[in-house]
Design an enzyme around this catalytic site. Structure first.
Site, mmCIF file in Angstrom:
data_model
loop_
_atom_site.group_PDB
_atom_site.id
_atom_site.type_symbol
_atom_site.label_atom_id
_atom_site.label_comp_id
_atom_site.label_asym_id
_atom_site.label_seq_id
_atom_site.Cartn_x
_atom_site.Cartn_y
_atom_site.Cartn_z
ATOM 1 C CG ASN A 128 -6.311 -66.548 40.378
ATOM 2 O OD1 ASN A 128 -7.283 -65.886 40.703
ATOM 3 N ND2 ASN A 128 -5.354 -66.055 39.635
ATOM 4 N N GLY A 139 -11.986 -61.531 37.325
ATOM 5 C CA GLY A 139 -12.312 -62.823 36.726
ATOM 6 C C GLY A 139 -12.038 -62.822 35.239
ATOM 7 C CB SER A 140 -13.013 -65.216 32.676
ATOM 8 O OG SER A 140 -14.400 -65.244 32.921
ATOM 9 C CD GLU A 157 -7.936 -54.943 38.214
ATOM 10 O OE1 GLU A 157 -7.011 -55.537 37.631
ATOM 11 O OE2 GLU A 157 -7.899 -53.725 38.448
ATOM 12 C CB CYS A 182 -4.608 -62.799 36.424
ATOM 13 S SG CYS A 182 -3.983 -61.703 37.697
ATOM 14 C CD GLU A 200 -6.101 -65.936 31.475
ATOM 15 O OE1 GLU A 200 -7.221 -65.497 31.168
ATOM 16 O OE2 GLU A 200 -5.546 -65.712 32.559
#
Ligand code: NAD
Length: 453
Positions: free
Chosen positions: A112, A185-186, A207, A241, A329
């Protein structure tokens, strides 16, 4: 993969990367490659999701240039051996801490903010004296390719190497033994990374993401709140995020808030017609997001262009935690609005869900601000603003619980890639006999006294 890792390990073991001069030189080199290839970077990111030059500079490159400058300015201080006090029981001696690089690191990036999220940890790893294997996200294919080109053509692969690819390549990488894995990432993939790291007892920084709330209390500065909220939410088409995922607004000001929201979105030109409005990264995400929009709850927006892969900023009203949009999310330009009367209840609802990456409080009420800060655990955030805490490199950036572990930016980034080696250096001049045979009550009393017990 095995060969790349082992040649990096062999190079790390030459100790060259540990020299401060070497680290500074590499940071300068990276800075100049980025600056002289900005055009390529802009072109690649535009091909991936039509992100404008303005947004790319402000939300990606500027942060990288700042990180490099910050690291170069502070590196000597961060890497300095630190003297600490020595306790009486060890007298005579000195004690100090040596910051040492961890070794061969793996940085896995997200798509992103592909440059910032992939290269900011690399800057920290270089500053700390490591070698790095870099795996950008395959979802932003052009930015991944341009990072591979710039780094692989200009840096020694034994030192920095970009490996492109998706799940198979990342899985193979994760089978190798690293000295540090830094993953963005997720939460779902974060668990896979954590499991792979556990096999080698490799330390990780994760993260991750989550649903970050924004509270808008009765006595906030509503105009300013809406201005800052709209920018924070719809920047990058909501694919941030730390974007406010949803809003709790005090019931009495909900209507005024929604009206201001609509006009601010129009004023900021977050719209499909604006050629600088960022695309959704791919069709899969476009579909996922369109399924989160319940038509009967649309208060603003809702238009989707499948050909352009864009979604108009969309505000949803009368939302509860039972709605589909509250089950995951969002990571897109959809803003659910929940009105509340009782702050206690709103806080409780947040706390019934995984710990958010960010939280924002728009208020002039100290009591309410302090209550939220005290009662909700989250990664980091801002009071009367959104997203902007990421820009202050003095604030360690990271999540907690489901939103991640560890942090970076500024000195926190250096620490994430550093082991702090503690040394006690004893003098040979004298040796107290307290710990040796024969033991006695008197010796025990002295030990207790020396230890302040
Ligand atoms: P993702 O987890 O799907 O992918 C991240 C990376 O993991 C990519 O490089 C990808 O190639 C790799 N990957 C994907 N599946 C894998 C698997 N099964 N095994 C091994 N590797 C795999 O995340 P994403 O879609 O790139 O980003 C969205 C998520 O990331 C959101 O949850 C967002 O909140 C979070 N995020 C967090 C931060 C942060 O700084 N905390 C920043 C950006 C994004």
């Amino acid at each position: 993969m095995n060969k790349i890792v082992s040649t990096q390990r062999a190079y790390f073991n030459t100790h060259e990367t540990k020299e401060i001069k070497f680290r500074l030189k590499q940071l300068t080199k990276l800075d100049s490659f980025l600056k002289s290839n900005e055009k390529l970077l802009y072109e690649a990111i535009y091909k991936d999701f039509k992100k404008s030059e303005f947004d790319t500079f402000v939300s990606e490159l500027a942060l990288l240039y700042h990180d490099i400058k910050d690291a170069k300015r502070n590196l000597k201080k961060w890497a300095r051996v630190k003297r600490v006090g020595t306790n009486m029981l060890n007298f005579p001696a000195k004690s100090y801490i040596i910051p040492e690089p961890l070794g061969v690191c793996l940085v896995i990036g997200a798509w992103n903010y592909p440059y910032q999220l992939t290269l900011a940890p690399v800057i920290a790893a270089i500053a700390a004296g490591n070698t790095v294997i870099i795996k950008p996200s395959e979802m932003a294919a052009h930015t991944s390719a341009v990072m591979a080109k710039l780094i692989n053509e200009n840096f020694n692969p034994n030192y920095l190497k970009v490996v492109e690819g998706g799940i198979p390549e990342t899985t193979e990488l994760l089978n190798q033994k690293f000295d540090k894995i830094f993953f963005t990432g997720s939460p779902q993939v974060g668990k896979t990374v954590y499991q792979a790291a556990a096999k080698h007892l490799t330390p990780v920084t994760l993260e991750l993401g989550g649903k970050s709330p924004a509270f808008i209390t009765e006595d906030c500065n509503l105009k300013m709140t809406v201005k800052r909220l709209v920018w924070a939410k719809f920047l990058n088409a909501g694919q941030t995020c730390i974007a406010p995922d949803y809003v709790f607004v005090y019931k009495n000001i909900e209507n005024e808030f929604l009206n201001l929201l609509k006009s601010e979105i129009e004023k900021e030109q977050f719209s499909i017609e604006n050629e600088n409005y960022t695309q959704i990264i791919n069709d899969r995400n476009l579909n996922r997001l369109s399924n989160l929009i319940s038509k009967e709850k649309i208060c603003y927006g809702g238009i989707i262009s499948t050909s352009e892969r864009t979604i108009e900023p969309t505000v949803l009203q009368n939302i509860t935690f039972d709605d589909k949009v509250m089950q995951e999310e969002i990571f897109g330009p959809i803003l659910p609005v929940i009105s509340y009367e009782n702050l206690e209840d709103a806080i409780q609802q947040v706390n019934e869900h995984p710990k958010p990456l960010a939280c924002y409080v728009f208020t002039n009420n100290m009591t309410e601000k302090n209550k939220i800060l005290k009662e909700i655990s989250f990664g980091g955030g801002a009071i009367n603003d959104g997203v902007m805490h990421i820009v202050n490199s003095k604030l360690p950036f990271g999540g907690v619980g489901n939103s991640g572990m560890g942090s970076y930016h500024g000195e926190a980034g250096f620490r994430a890639f550093t082991h702090y080696k503690s040394i006690l250096e004893k003098s040979n001049l004298i040796e107290l006999s307290l710990k040796y045979y024969p033991h006695s009550k008197g010796k025990l009393n002295w030990i207790k006294r020396f230890m302040g017990l």
